[in-house]
Design a protein around this motif. Sequence first.
Motif, short mmCIF file in Angstrom:
data_model
loop_
_atom_site.label_atom_id
_atom_site.label_comp_id
_atom_site.label_asym_id
_atom_site.label_seq_id
_atom_site.Cartn_x
_atom_site.Cartn_y
_atom_site.Cartn_z
N ASN A 1 0.62 -1.32 -0.41
CA ASN A 1 -0.11 0.18 -0.18
C ASN A 1 0.89 1.73 0.42
N TRP A 2 2.08 1.47 0.33
CA TRP A 2 2.56 2.36 0.70
C TRP A 2 3.90 2.22 -0.87
N LEU A 3 3.95 0.72 -1.27
CA LEU A 3 4.83 1.50 -3.13
C LEU A 3 3.84 1.96 -3.59
N TYR A 4 1.88 1.74 -3.63
CA TYR A 4 1.34 1.83 -4.85
C TYR A 4 -0.29 2.34 -3.80
N GLN B 1 2.27 -7.56 -10.60
CA GLN B 1 1.95 -8.07 -9.25
C GLN B 1 1.53 -9.47 -8.57
N ILE B 2 1.79 -10.44 -10.01
CA ILE B 2 1.44 -11.38 -9.19
C ILE B 2 2.85 -11.92 -9.11
N GLY B 3 4.45 -11.61 -9.94
CA GLY B 3 5.42 -11.70 -9.22
C GLY B 3 5.80 -11.09 -8.12
N MET C 1 -4.51 3.20 -9.35
CA MET C 1 -5.01 2.84 -10.84
C MET C 1 -3.31 3.28 -11.45
N GLU C 2 -2.63 3.01 -10.38
CA GLU C 2 -0.77 3.06 -10.33
C GLU C 2 -0.87 2.29 -10.69
N LEU C 3 -0.87 0.43 -10.22
CA LEU C 3 -0.86 -0.21 -10.02
C LEU C 3 -0.12 -1.05 -11.57
N PRO C 4 0.81 -1.60 -11.25
CA PRO C 4 2.14 -2.52 -12.31
C PRO C 4 0.89 -3.75 -13.01
#
Length: 76
Positions: free
Chosen positions: A32-35, A47-49, A39-42
């Motif tokens: 949550n801190w990184l993203y 994400q699976i990785g 809307m800006e998720l990789p």
Amino acid sequence: MALSYKARKRWSLVILLVGLPIYVVVAVSVINWLYPNPMELPPPLVQIGIFVGIGLLWAFPLKFIFKGIGQEDPDA
């Protein structure tokens, strides 16, 4: 110093019941801190990785504790 079978069994129980839930909370907080913006998720494969990596990260350093816990006590 090697841990006895009983000590490893006790530590594995503590790790699974106390440590793993704490690790999950910390891992989710880091994600949550990184993203912070959904809307800006990789991309989904990235994400699976990330989640597989985080999911396995706790297991490798503690592998020696969990090894052989499901077997009979070798000292008995």
